[in-house]
Design an enzyme around this catalytic site. Structure first.
Site, PDB file in Angstrom:
ATOM      1  N   HIS A  94      -6.564   7.308  -2.364  1.00  0.00           N
ATOM      2  CA  HIS A  94      -7.385   6.318  -1.655  1.00  0.00           C
ATOM      3  C   HIS A  94      -6.642   5.532  -0.584  1.00  0.00           C
ATOM      4  CE1 HIS A  94      -5.592   3.159  -4.154  1.00  0.00           C
ATOM      5  NE2 HIS A  94      -6.168   2.275  -3.356  1.00  0.00           N
ATOM      6  N   ASP A  95      -5.308   5.507  -0.596  1.00  0.00           N
ATOM      7  CA  ASP A  95      -4.554   4.766   0.426  1.00  0.00           C
ATOM      8  C   ASP A  95      -3.449   5.614   1.057  1.00  0.00           C
ATOM      9  OD1 ASP A  95      -5.717   2.255   0.797  1.00  0.00           O
ATOM     10  OD2 ASP A  95      -4.768   1.419  -0.990  1.00  0.00           O
ATOM     11  N   HIS A 111       0.831  -1.212   0.000  1.00  0.00           N
ATOM     12  CA  HIS A 111       0.000   0.000   0.000  1.00  0.00           C
ATOM     13  C   HIS A 111       0.863   1.258   0.000  1.00  0.00           C
ATOM     14  CE1 HIS A 111      -3.092  -2.946   1.451  1.00  0.00           C
ATOM     15  NE2 HIS A 111      -3.839  -2.224   0.633  1.00  0.00           N
ATOM     16  N   ASN A 112       1.566   1.461  -1.088  1.00  0.00           N
ATOM     17  CA  ASN A 112       2.447   2.614  -1.252  1.00  0.00           C
ATOM     18  C   ASN A 112       2.031   3.405  -2.481  1.00  0.00           C
ATOM     19  OD1 ASN A 112       3.492   1.064  -3.442  1.00  0.00           O
ATOM     20  ND2 ASN A 112       4.872   0.018  -2.012  1.00  0.00           N
ATOM     21  N   SER A 113       2.841   4.350  -2.884  1.00  0.00           N
ATOM     22  CA  SER A 113       2.463   5.219  -4.008  1.00  0.00           C
ATOM     23  C   SER A 113       2.443   4.471  -5.337  1.00  0.00           C
ATOM     24  CB  SER A 113       3.407   6.417  -4.091  1.00  0.00           C
ATOM     25  OG  SER A 113       4.716   6.019  -4.449  1.00  0.00           O
ATOM     26  N   ASP A 136      -9.238  -1.147  -7.625  1.00  0.00           N
ATOM     27  CA  ASP A 136      -8.486  -1.527  -6.435  1.00  0.00           C
ATOM     28  C   ASP A 136      -8.251  -3.035  -6.381  1.00  0.00           C
ATOM     29  OD1 ASP A 136      -7.116  -0.755  -4.160  1.00  0.00           O
ATOM     30  OD2 ASP A 136      -8.873  -0.870  -2.848  1.00  0.00           O
ATOM     31  N   GLN A 177      -4.536 -17.470  -3.999  1.00  0.00           N
ATOM     32  CA  GLN A 177      -4.858 -16.635  -5.155  1.00  0.00           C
ATOM     33  C   GLN A 177      -5.999 -17.229  -5.977  1.00  0.00           C
ATOM     34  OE1 GLN A 177      -3.589 -13.449  -5.779  1.00  0.00           O
ATOM     35  NE2 GLN A 177      -2.958 -13.927  -3.681  1.00  0.00           N
ATOM     36  N   HIS A 235       1.191   1.435  -5.761  1.00  0.00           N
ATOM     37  CA  HIS A 235      -0.176   0.898  -5.801  1.00  0.00           C
ATOM     38  C   HIS A 235      -1.175   2.006  -6.125  1.00  0.00           C
ATOM     39  CE1 HIS A 235      -3.931  -1.015  -4.641  1.00  0.00           C
ATOM     40  NE2 HIS A 235      -4.112  -0.116  -3.681  1.00  0.00           N
TER      41      HIS A 235
END
Length: 673
Positions: A442-443, A402-404, A560, A611, A406
Site C-alpha cells: 500500500h505504500d 513510510h518504509n517497509s 493504516d 496527537q 510501516h
C-alpha cells in the site's frame, strides 16, 4: 440443523438461536427458498454463548475452491452487530443542531435498545435517523388507529422496536399493535386476530401522539426532499460529519497551536471540493516545480528518482526457501517473535532487527504460510519470496515513516483484524489474501512527501495521475508492474476471473488509504451499521461486492491508522518517525520558498497536542465505528487508544507561556470525559 454445520460455496443464512429456533416456520421457509435456488445454509449451534441480535450472510467469489474455505469451530460464524459498552464517545455523538431540525430532535439522536438489559446504541447517521423516524411514524399509526400490524412486510411487525424503550416514539406506554422484544410469532399471530376497536379521537393522548407523528413525518419529508438523487445516502453522513468536525475544530483552533493542528487535520483528512476561479481576473502565478528529472515517456512506470522496477532478488534454489522468507543469523529468535504474529501490538521494530531489516518479507511470508494461502492458490514459495524481497527493496530506506517497517506493521494489523471472531468465515480466502497483499504494497516507493506537496510542486506523479490520489495510484502501478516480472508473479495459477477480482479489490483497498477519503469511508461504514440496526430485522447482508469491499476498505484504513492503538512505547516511536518525515518535507518547503505545510515546521510544532487532536477527531471516531461492527473483539484496542490519548494529554506542556485558551480547552475536554 442443531449443532452440526453444513458449509459449501454459495449463499448462506446465518440466524442465531436466541432469535429463532430451527423449527421456526420463518426459518424453514427461508431455508427452502435457498435450497430451491441451489444454495446452502449455516445454522449457529445451540451452545453459542455470545449474545447476538443481528447476523451477516456470506457471499462467495470464485477463490480456488478450498474445502477449508470456511474454518468453523462453532464459536462465531458471522459478524454480529452488538451494543457498545459505556465509554467516552467521539464528537460524532454530539448534537448537530444544523441537521436535527425535527421537533423531536432527541429522537433523531436517540438510541436503539436491544434485548432488555443490554444497553443502547446511539444513532447519528442521517439516513438511519430518517429510518428511525419513519419506524416511529409507523408504530404511532398502529397505536392511533388500533389496527393490527400487517404480516406481509417481511415480518417487520415481529422485529419492530418498542418505542417506549428506544425513545423514537412520542408515547410513553405500549399500545395495541406494538411489538415487545421477545414476543413470539404465535403471540403476534394471536394479536393480529384481535377485534378492531374504534380509536377515541377525543382522548388527550391520542391528540398528542397525532401531532407529534405529523411532525415526525414532516421532518422526514423535509430531509428526503434535500437528498440529491445522484449521490449516495452515505454522503449525507459524510457531509454531516465534516460539518460537525469543522465546528469542533473552530473551537480547537482558537489558540495558535490548535490552529496549526486544525489546518493539518482539514488539509489531510477532508476531501474538500476545490474552489475554482472562473473569472480570470488575477494573474496566474507559476507553481514552483521539483528539480528536473530528465525527459522521459510518462507512460513508462518507474520508481522515485527514475529507479528501475526490474526484478532485483532471486531465491537460490540450492539453499531452499528460508523458514521465514529471509536469511538471518537470528532465525530462532525471529521465529519466537513471529509466533505472536496474530497478536495485536507485536514489536515490528524487533522483527526488523531480527530479520536482517526485512520485516515486510518475514511478516508477509509467515502470514501467507500460516493461512495456507500458498497451497490454496498454488503459489510457488520461491516466487512469493522473490516478490516480497523485490517489493521491500522498493520501499525507500531513507524515508523515516513510510518504509517497509510501516508496511509490515499494517500487514500485521490487518492480519489480526481478519482474525476477529466476529469476522470468522465471513470473507473468502481470495478476499483474505487480497487484503494482506494490499496492506503489503500500500505504500511501496513512497517518497516521504504528501500528496498535496506533489500537487503544489507540479511533480510528474501529480501530472500523471491528474492530482487524484497521486501516491496511492503510484503505489498500485509499481506493485502491479513488479508482478509482471516472471519470477515475481505469485498469482500465476489463478484463473482469469480470480485475477480480475483480485486486481479490482487491491485497487479499491489501496485507494482507500488516501487519507483525504477518511470521512467518506467513516460515513459509509457508520451508515451501513446504523441502517441495519434501525431496520429492526438486524440483517447485515454482505451479498454484493460494494458492501464487502466497503468493510475491507475500512479494515485497511483502520490498520493504516492503528499506531495510536498500539502499546505506548511503539506508538511513541511511530510518532517520532512521522514527525521527522513531516519536518523533512517542511525543510524542503522552506528551502524552496514555499509555504510550510501544517505540522511540518520543526521550529513550530506541538507534537503532544497534535496527537490528542489526531486521536479525538480522526482515530477515535474511526475505531469506535469499527469496534461497533465487530464488538466485542476490538474493546482492548479502544482501551489502549484511550490510555495513549490520556498519556499524550498529560504530556502537553503547561508553562507561563501557555495561553489561557489552551488550558481552557484541556479543562473542557477533561470535564466532557
Amino acid at each position: 440443523l442443531g449443532t452440526e454445520f453444513t458449509a459449501t460455496s454459495g449463499p448462506m443464512i446465518l440466524r442465531p438461536d436466541v432469535r429463532e429456533s430451527p423449527e421456526s416456520p420463518w426459518i424453514q421457509k427461508e431455508i427452502q427458498k435457498v435450497l430451491s435456488a441451489g444454495g446452502n445454509y449455516l445454522q449457529v449451534p445451540n451452545q453459542t454463548n455470545r449474545r447476538r441480535h443481528s447476523w451477516i450472510c456470506g457471499f462467495d467469489v470464485e477463490n480456488g475452491g478450498s474445502p477449508g474455505r470456511f474454518p468453523l469451530d462453532g464459536t462465531s460464524p458471522g459478524l454480529v452487530l452488538q451494543n457498545m459498552p459505556q465509554r467516552r464517545e467521539s464528537f460524532l455523538y454530539r448534537s448537530d443542531s444544523e441537521f436535527e431540525m425535527s421537533p423531536k430532535s432527541m429522537s433523531r439522536h436517540s438510541s436503539i435498545a436491544s434485548e432488555v438489559g443490554h444497553g443502547e446504541d446511539l444513532i447519528v447517521t442521517p439516513f438511519a435517523q430518517i429510518l428511525a423516524s419513519l419506524r416511529s411514524v409507523r408504530n404511532n399509526y398502529i397505536t392511533l388507529t388500533n389496527v393490527p400490524a400487517p404480516r406481509s412486510r417481511r415480518n417487520t411487525s415481529t422485529s419492530a422496536l418498542s418505542l417506549s424503550q428506544v425513545g423514537y416514539g412520542a408515547h410513553s406506554s405500549l399500545q395495541a399493535g406494538q411489538h415487545i422484544p421477545g414476543i413470539s410469532h404465535s403471540s403476534i399471530s394471536t394479536h393480529n386476530q384481535q377485534t378492531y376497536h374504534q380509536p377515541n379521537v377525543n382522548d388527550e393522548n391520542f391528540l398528542r401522539i397525532s401531532l407529534e407523528t405529523l411532525e415526525e413525518l414532516d421532518w422526514c419529508l423535509d430531509q428526503l426532499e434535500t437528498i440529491q438523487t445522484h449521490r449516495s445516502v452515505s454522503d449525507m453522513a459524510s457531509s454531516k460529519f465534516k460539518r460537525m468536525l469543522n465546528k469542533e475544530l473552530s473551537h480547537f483552533s482558537e489558540s495558535k497551536s490548535g490552529n496549526q493542528i486544525s489546518e493539518y487535520i482539514c488539509s489531510t483528512f477532508l476531501d474538500k471540493d476545490q474552489e475554482v476561479d472562473v473569472r480570470g481576473e488575477h494573474p496566474v502565478e507559476e507553481a514552483p516545480k521539483e528539480a528536473e528529472e530528465g525527459s522521459r515517456v510518462m507512460s513508462i512506470i518507474t520508481g522515485v528518482n527514475n529507479k528501475s522496477l526490474d526484478h532485483t532478488n532471486s531465491v537460490m534454489l540450492t539453499s531452499g526457501v528460508p523458514r521465514y522468507g529471509v536469511h538471518t543469523k537470528t532465525e530462532e529468535e525471529l521465529g519466537q517473535c513471529l509466533e505472536r504474529v496474530d497478536q495485536w501490538g507485536l514489536d515490528i521494530f524487533k522483527v526488523s532487527d531480527l530479520s536482517n531489516h526485512r520485516p515486510l518479507t518475514a511478516v508477509t511470508y509467515t502470514i501467507f504460510r500460516d493461512r495456507d494461502l500458498l497451497k490454496i492458490f498454488k503459489i510457488p514459495s520461491e516466487k512469493l519470496v522473490s516478490l516480497l524481497l523485490t517489493l521491500e527493496d522498493h520501499y525507500l530506506k531513507d524515508v523515516p515513516y513510510h518504509n517497509s517497517i510501516h508496511a509490515a506493521d499494517v500487514t500485521l494489523s490487518i492480519n489480526t483484524l481478519l482474525n476477529s471472531n466476529a469476522l470468522e468465515s465471513v470473507f473468502t480466502p481470495l478476499e483474505v489474501m487480497t487484503a494482506i497483499f494490499s496492506a503489503a504494497i500500500h505504500d511501496v516507493d513512497h517518497p516521504g512527501l504528501t500528496n498535496q506537496y506533489l500537487i503544489n510542486t507540479s511533480s510528474e506523479l501529480a501530472l500523471m495521475y491528474n492530482d487524484e490520489s497521486v501516491l496511492e495510484n503510484h503505489h498500485l502501478a509499481v506493485a502491479f508492474k513488479l508482478l509482471q516480472n516472471q519470477d515475481c508473479d505469485i498469482f500465476v495459477n489463478l484463473n482469469k476471473k480470480q485475477k480480475q477480482t483480485l486486481r479490482k479489490m487491491v485497487i479499491d483497498m489501496v485507494l482507500a488509504t488516501d487519507m483525504s477519503k477518511h470521512m467518506s469511508l467513516l460515513a459509509d461504514l457508520k451508515t451501513m451499521v446504523e441502517t441495519k440496526k434501525v431496520a429492526g430485522s438486524g440483517v447485515l447482508l454482505l451479498d454484493n461486492y460494494t458492501d464487502r469491499i466497503q468493510v475491507l476498505q475500512n479494515m485497511v484504513h483502520c490498520a493504516d491508522l492503528s499506531n495510536p492503538t498500539k502499546p505506548l512505547d511503539l506508538y511513541r516511536q511511530w510518532c517520532d518517525r512521522i514527525m521527522e518525515e513531516f519536518f523533512q518535507q517542511g525543510d524542503r518547503e522552506r528551502e524552496a520558498g514555499l509555504d510550510i505545510s501544517p505540522m511540518c515546521d520543526r521550529h513550530n510544532a506541538t507534537v503532544e497536542k497534535s496527537q490528542v487532536g489526531f486521536i479525538d477527531y480522526i482515530v477515535h471516531p474511526l475505531w469506535e465505528t469499527w469496534a461497533d461492527l465487530v464488538h466485542p473483539d476490538a474493546q482492548d484496542i479502544l482501551d489502549a487508544l484511550e490510555d495513549n490519548r490520556d498519556w499524550y494529554q498529560s504530556q502537553i506542556p503547561v508553562s507561563p507561556a501557555s495561553s489561557s485558551i489552551d488550558l481552557k480547552e484541556d479543562d473542557e475536554s477533561n470535564n466532557e470525559e
